[in-house]
Scaffold this motif. Structure first.
Motif, PDB file in Angstrom:
ATOM      1  N   ARG A 145     -25.676  71.563-119.175  1.00  0.00           N
ATOM      2  CA  ARG A 145     -26.498  72.689-119.591  1.00  0.00           C
ATOM      3  C   ARG A 145     -27.352  73.088-118.384  1.00  0.00           C
ATOM      4  O   ARG A 145     -27.447  72.354-117.410  1.00  0.00           O
ATOM      5  CB  ARG A 145     -27.437  72.267-120.733  1.00  0.00           C
ATOM      6  CG  ARG A 145     -26.751  71.589-121.887  1.00  0.00           C
ATOM      7  CD  ARG A 145     -26.412  72.505-123.009  1.00  0.00           C
ATOM      8  NE  ARG A 145     -27.368  73.546-123.294  1.00  0.00           N
ATOM      9  CZ  ARG A 145     -27.026  74.675-123.915  1.00  0.00           C
ATOM     10  NH1 ARG A 145     -25.793  74.893-124.272  1.00  0.00           N
ATOM     11  NH2 ARG A 145     -27.945  75.577-124.178  1.00  0.00           N
TER      12      ARG A 145
ATOM     13  N   ASP B 120     -33.373  77.003-122.844  1.00  0.00           N
ATOM     14  CA  ASP B 120     -33.001  78.172-123.633  1.00  0.00           C
ATOM     15  C   ASP B 120     -34.001  78.406-124.747  1.00  0.00           C
ATOM     16  O   ASP B 120     -34.663  77.480-125.215  1.00  0.00           O
ATOM     17  CB  ASP B 120     -31.621  77.979-124.264  1.00  0.00           C
ATOM     18  CG  ASP B 120     -30.508  78.111-123.234  1.00  0.00           C
ATOM     19  OD1 ASP B 120     -30.832  78.276-122.045  1.00  0.00           O
ATOM     20  OD2 ASP B 120     -29.337  78.039-123.637  1.00  0.00           O
TER      21      ASP B 120
ATOM     22  N   ASP C 239     -33.226  79.299-127.752  1.00  0.00           N
ATOM     23  CA  ASP C 239     -32.640  79.166-129.087  1.00  0.00           C
ATOM     24  C   ASP C 239     -32.659  77.733-129.609  1.00  0.00           C
ATOM     25  O   ASP C 239     -31.963  77.418-130.570  1.00  0.00           O
ATOM     26  CB  ASP C 239     -31.206  79.707-129.089  1.00  0.00           C
ATOM     27  CG  ASP C 239     -30.335  78.997-128.066  1.00  0.00           C
ATOM     28  OD1 ASP C 239     -30.828  78.044-127.426  1.00  0.00           O
ATOM     29  OD2 ASP C 239     -29.172  79.394-127.901  1.00  0.00           O
TER      30      ASP C 239
ATOM     31  N   ARG D 281     -27.467  77.082-132.337  1.00  0.00           N
ATOM     32  CA  ARG D 281     -28.681  77.877-132.101  1.00  0.00           C
ATOM     33  C   ARG D 281     -29.434  78.113-133.412  1.00  0.00           C
ATOM     34  O   ARG D 281     -28.846  78.242-134.472  1.00  0.00           O
ATOM     35  CB  ARG D 281     -28.396  79.158-131.326  1.00  0.00           C
ATOM     36  CG  ARG D 281     -27.764  80.247-132.079  1.00  0.00           C
ATOM     37  CD  ARG D 281     -27.820  81.637-131.425  1.00  0.00           C
ATOM     38  NE  ARG D 281     -27.910  81.774-129.996  1.00  0.00           N
ATOM     39  CZ  ARG D 281     -28.944  82.376-129.390  1.00  0.00           C
ATOM     40  NH1 ARG D 281     -29.954  82.827-130.097  1.00  0.00           N
ATOM     41  NH2 ARG D 281     -28.954  82.517-128.086  1.00  0.00           N
TER      42      ARG D 281
ATOM     43  N   GLN E 265     -31.250  75.229-128.416  1.00  0.00           N
ATOM     44  CA  GLN E 265     -30.029  74.454-128.148  1.00  0.00           C
ATOM     45  C   GLN E 265     -30.313  73.401-127.076  1.00  0.00           C
ATOM     46  O   GLN E 265     -29.519  72.498-126.860  1.00  0.00           O
ATOM     47  CB  GLN E 265     -28.885  75.359-127.711  1.00  0.00           C
ATOM     48  CG  GLN E 265     -28.229  76.050-128.894  1.00  0.00           C
ATOM     49  CD  GLN E 265     -26.942  76.723-128.509  1.00  0.00           C
ATOM     50  OE1 GLN E 265     -26.933  77.640-127.694  1.00  0.00           O
ATOM     51  NE2 GLN E 265     -25.848  76.286-129.092  1.00  0.00           N
TER      52      GLN E 265
HETATM   53 MG    MG Z   1     -27.597  79.165-126.845  1.00  0.00          MG
END
Ligand code: MG
Ligand code: UDP
Length: 314
Positions: free
Chosen positions: A158, A95, A97, A202, A99
């Motif tokens: 994830r 991702d 962000d 995030r 994360q």
């Molecule tokens: Mg995220």
């Protein structure tokens, strides 16, 4: 020559997080200097200046590639596009962000190269910082889908995962339009090592997943990986018929013996409403499967590219 890792980063309105992401990821790439990298950003129809940021990153660093969609096709489509264009011996999805901590990449690479795994996946062991109601429904979803589906779908998993070529090529064979990666990753099989980490919030911007979007996504997961709801419908139908048959016999016998006093219309009405409700519910279930079959059969492309800096070689 060093081995090549392709990092795939789906981005939807990630203008505020991209600078942080690039800073941390570039540091990790510098640390893993025994490898070559390409970073494929997929701009999933962002409404902010994500594309401009990507263009300038690409200008500054030749390892940066970007694919920009003609509109928002969803994270699943973005991941697929990135994986399709990955040239690496290994590919990882992460991702934008932060994360998915880029620092884990080294451990993941070690797992696939030294420990004999085909992919290294990650799961969050906490859901710290997430609204409790969202965590509750997420847990319930995993419990339900794992009861029904043959493929194991890991709670807290994830999409952050590093895979080797063998795993990646298998994944690319699955060309379905209703993509539910958490299931697809499990479906292709091979050996996967699970790394665990605490939830990270995030870095900037906000989540793109509303409750409704997540709800639709969970239905997608169920419909894509199990037909158990259809079996439940058949079994319920059968039980209802048996029940109806028994009560008919009962009513006929009672009339023959006791005559026919008019009573119990209220309970009759509620039974009819109940059965009607169940029928509508399961018609909805059938409809879900039919709708998914319909989108598959239309055979539309999974995404449409508007712009990219990848050399066209196919
Ligand atoms: Mg995220
Ligand atoms: N994303 C995307 N298309 C979408 C929604 C999200 O490419 O339609 C990307 C987003 O930019 C991010 C990743 O998917 O890199 C995960 O999204 P987000 O952080 O909003 O989800 P969360 O972490 O809250 O589950």
């Amino acid at each position: 020559m060093a081995e090549l890792i392709s990092l795939i980063v789906p981005c939807y309105n990630e203008e505020p997080s991209l600078p942080y992401f690039w800073e941390q990821t570039a540091a990790v790439m510098a640390k893993m200097d025994y490898l070559d990298f390409e970073v494929i950003f997929v701009n999933d129809g962002s409404k902010d200046k994500t594309l401009e940021v990507l263009r300038s990153l690409a200008e500054a660093d030749s390892r940066v590639k970007y694919i920009s969609f003609s509109r928002n096709f969803g994270k699943e489509a973005a991941m697929f596009a990135g994986l399709e264009h990955a040239k690496g011996d290994y590919a990882a999805v992460m991702d934008a962000d932060l994360q998915d901590p880029p620092a884990l990449l080294e451990q993941m690479y070690h797992a696939v190269t030294q420990e004999g795994y085909d992919s290294a996946a990650t799961r969050r062991v906490t859901r710290k910082g997430e609204p409790p109601i969202r965590s509750f429904f997420a847990r319930m979803f995993y419990r339900i889908i794992n009861k029904m589906a043959d493929v194991e779908i890991v709670d807290g998993a994830r999409d952050f995962r590093l895979m080797n070529r063998k795993f990646l090529n298998a994944l690319l064979e699955l060309k379905e339009r209703n993509r539910f990666s958490k299931g697809l990753f499990g479906w292709v099989g091979f050996k996967t090592k699970w790394l665990e980490f605490e939830n990270v919030e995030r870095v900037a911007g906000e989540t793109k997943w509303s409750f409704w979007k997540l709800f639709k996504y969970s239905i997608e997961g169920i419909v894509a990986f199990t037909t158990a709801p259809l079996t439940i419908a058949s079994v319920m139908g059968f039980l209802m018929c048996t029940l109806a048959l028994c009560s008919t016999v009962f009513i006929v016998v009672r009339k023959l013996i006791f005559g026919d006093p008019v009573s119990g219309w209220a309970s009759t009405a509620s039974i009819i409403t109940f059965i009607g409700g169940i029928q509508l519910f399961f018609m909805g279930v059938f409809g879900q499967y039919l709708a998914k079959a319909y989108t598959e059969i239309k055979n539309r492309p999974i995404y449409i590219v508007a712009e990219s800096n990848l050399e066209e070689d196919n």
